[in-house]
Design an enzyme around this catalytic site. Sequence first.
Site, PDB file in Angstrom:
ATOM      1  N   ASP A 107      23.656  19.950  82.419  1.00  0.00           N
ATOM      2  CA  ASP A 107      22.390  19.650  81.751  1.00  0.00           C
ATOM      3  C   ASP A 107      22.298  20.458  80.456  1.00  0.00           C
ATOM      4  OD1 ASP A 107      18.843  19.862  82.704  1.00  0.00           O
ATOM      5  OD2 ASP A 107      19.858  19.300  80.847  1.00  0.00           O
ATOM      6  N   TYR A 162      15.723  24.391  85.580  1.00  0.00           N
ATOM      7  CA  TYR A 162      14.741  23.312  85.493  1.00  0.00           C
ATOM      8  C   TYR A 162      15.419  22.125  84.812  1.00  0.00           C
ATOM      9  CZ  TYR A 162      10.505  20.763  84.041  1.00  0.00           C
ATOM     10  OH  TYR A 162       9.536  19.810  83.840  1.00  0.00           O
ATOM     11  N   LYS A 180      15.810  17.194  73.485  1.00  0.00           N
ATOM     12  CA  LYS A 180      15.351  18.161  72.490  1.00  0.00           C
ATOM     13  C   LYS A 180      15.977  17.936  71.111  1.00  0.00           C
ATOM     14  CE  LYS A 180      14.330  21.433  76.192  1.00  0.00           C
ATOM     15  NZ  LYS A 180      12.865  21.648  76.173  1.00  0.00           N
TER      16      LYS A 180
HETATM   17  P1  KE4 Z   1      11.710  16.942  79.264  1.00  0.00           P
HETATM   18  O1  KE4 Z   1      11.447  15.929  80.338  1.00  0.00           O
HETATM   19  O2  KE4 Z   1      10.640  18.033  79.212  1.00  0.00           O
HETATM   20  O3  KE4 Z   1      12.003  16.301  77.900  1.00  0.00           O
HETATM   21  O4  KE4 Z   1      13.105  17.708  79.604  1.00  0.00           O
HETATM   22  C1  KE4 Z   1      13.232  18.315  80.864  1.00  0.00           C
HETATM   23  C2  KE4 Z   1      14.297  19.387  80.784  1.00  0.00           C
HETATM   24  C3  KE4 Z   1      15.549  19.117  81.316  1.00  0.00           C
HETATM   25  N1  KE4 Z   1      16.541  20.036  81.266  1.00  0.00           N
HETATM   26  C4  KE4 Z   1      16.340  21.246  80.690  1.00  0.00           C
HETATM   27  C5  KE4 Z   1      17.466  22.231  80.653  1.00  0.00           C
HETATM   28  C6  KE4 Z   1      15.078  21.569  80.112  1.00  0.00           C
HETATM   29  O5  KE4 Z   1      14.897  22.780  79.540  1.00  0.00           O
HETATM   30  C7  KE4 Z   1      14.044  20.628  80.157  1.00  0.00           C
HETATM   31  C8  KE4 Z   1      12.665  20.903  79.599  1.00  0.00           C
HETATM   32  N2  KE4 Z   1      12.433  22.234  79.136  1.00  0.00           N
HETATM   33  C9  KE4 Z   1      11.042  22.674  79.172  1.00  0.00           C
HETATM   34  C10 KE4 Z   1      10.975  24.070  78.565  1.00  0.00           C
HETATM   35  N3  KE4 Z   1      11.766  25.009  79.203  1.00  0.00           N
HETATM   36  C11 KE4 Z   1      10.126  21.738  78.480  1.00  0.00           C
HETATM   37  C12 KE4 Z   1       8.788  22.315  78.067  1.00  0.00           C
HETATM   38  C13 KE4 Z   1       7.669  21.828  78.936  1.00  0.00           C
HETATM   39  O6  KE4 Z   1       7.915  21.536  80.124  1.00  0.00           O
HETATM   40  O7  KE4 Z   1       6.550  21.746  78.399  1.00  0.00           O
END
Ligand code: KE4
Length: 441
Positions: free
Chosen positions: A246, A151, A274
Site C-alpha cells: 500500500d 491504515y 494522494k
Molecule cells: P483515502 O481513502 O483516505 O483516500 O486513503 C486511505 C489510505 C490508504 N492507505 C494509506 C497508507 C493511507 O495513509 C490512507 C489514508 N491516510 C489518511 C491519513 N493518514 C487519510 C486522512 C484522513 O483519513 O482524513
Amino acid sequence: MNSRIPAPNRTRSQAFQQRAERFFPGGVNSPVRAFRAVGGAPPFVERAQGAWLTDADGNRYVDYFGSWGPMILGHAFPTVVEAIERAARHSASFGASTAAEADLAERITACFPAIEKLRFVSSGTEATMSAIRLARAATGRKIIVKFEGCYHGHSDGLLVKAGSGVATFGIPGSAGVPEEIARLTLALPYNDLPAVEAAFAAHPGQIAAVILEPIVGNAGCIPPAPGYLAGLRALTLREGALLIVDEVMTGFRVALGGALELYGLDADLVTLGKIVGGGLPVGVFGGKRALMDLLAPLGPVYQAGTLSGNPLAMAAGIATLSYLQAHAAEVYPQLEATAKAITEGVATEAARAGVPLTLNRVGSMWTWFFAAGPNPGPVTNYAQAAQCDTAAFGRFHRAMLASGVWLPPSQFEAAFLGTAHGETEVAFTLAAARDYFSSVE
Ligand code: KE4
C-alpha cells in the site's frame, strides 16, 4: 502554550465550526480533522499557496500535513492549477473513456515497474478494498494479514487494529464491522517476521494476501526494519499468498517509485493515492497483468466507479507526475535536506529543554514521538508508538499552531513537507519550536 504569544483570533473559524456541526458529525468530513486528539478548535482553511495555509480569520500557517500527503509540490502549483482549469473548460466528467487516463497510467507504470496494468478509483480506500477482492479471487483464499497501526482506508475488513484515525481515537476497530468479516483479518505486529511465519503455519493454504504500508505512516512514521520487506516478499512467494504494498502515502513521496524503488522490493499488487491525483480524488490499484485481467469486463471480479479516471483528476495527476519525473534529481534531495533540517532542528530544541522524544523519518515524511518516560526508546511498531505521551504531543501541537505551524493533529500521523518549503519555513518553524520548548517547565 507559550504565554508570550497572543492567542490568534479564530472568530470566523469558530462560527464555521458551529455551523458545520449542524451538518456533519463532529463538524468534519473526516474524523482526524476534528482535532479531538490534540485539543483546541480546528481553524477553517480559506486558501493556500506554496507551503502556507491561510485560515478564515487571516491567520497563516506553515503546512506540515499537505492534505495528508498529496501537496508535495506545494499548494496551487501553477502547472497543476492550469491543467485543472484547462480540463474543466471541457466539462468536469464524462463517464466515458478519455486519452488522459492512459496518459497518467503511462507515467505511473514508468515509475512503478511492478504495475503492469492498473485501474483508477477515487480514493485509497477503494484501491485497497479492490486489491483485497482481487487477491481473494486470484488465490481462492479468504484470510488477509495486515499489521497493527497500519491504515489502509475504511473498508470493513481493513479497520481491524488500524492506524490513523482509528489509532488516534484508541478504538480497536470500528462498530458496524460484523465479526464474520473481522475474523478474516489477522492483525500482526509490524517489523516482526516470526509473527508472519506463525500466521502462515496456523493457517496453511488459507491466507490470500499480506497487505502493508512499506513505511508505516498511520501509527506515526515507522520505517521497515532491515530485511523485513524482503522477508515478507520471500514468505508470501513461498506460501502462495499475494503481497499487496500500500503506497497510497509513500508512492512518489519517498522516491519517484515510492518504497518499492527505495527498498528494491517487488509486489504482486500496489495501491496508490494522494500525490498521484495532485490533490484531486484519485486512487490506483495495479500489478501483474494476469492478476489485473481477472477484473470485469475481462474476468469475474467486479469493480467499478462513476468518477474513476475523472478528467480533472487525471489532469492534476499528469501535471504533478510530469513535474516530479522531470525534476526528480533535484526534488528528492531537496526534500531530504529540508526535512532533515526541520526534524533534527526541532529534536535538538526538545533535547535542550529535556523533553524526551524519538524522531522517525524517511525522506519528507516523519513523526516526533513524545516519550512517556525520560528515556525515549525506539519506535519500531504500534505497541511502542502507543506508549507515547499523547498529551505532551497535544501541548506541542497547540503551541506550534498558535505560532503559525500546522502539524498533523495526532501523534499517530506522519508529517509531510513539499518543494515549496525552504529556508524561510525552516527558520520560522525552528523559531516556533524554540519558543515552545524554552517555555516548557
Ligand atoms: P483515502 O481513502 O483516505 O483516500 O486513503 C486511505 C489510505 C490508504 N492507505 C494509506 C497508507 C493511507 O495513509 C490512507 C489514508 N491516510 C489518511 C491519513 N493518514 C487519510 C486522512 C484522513 O483519513 O482524513
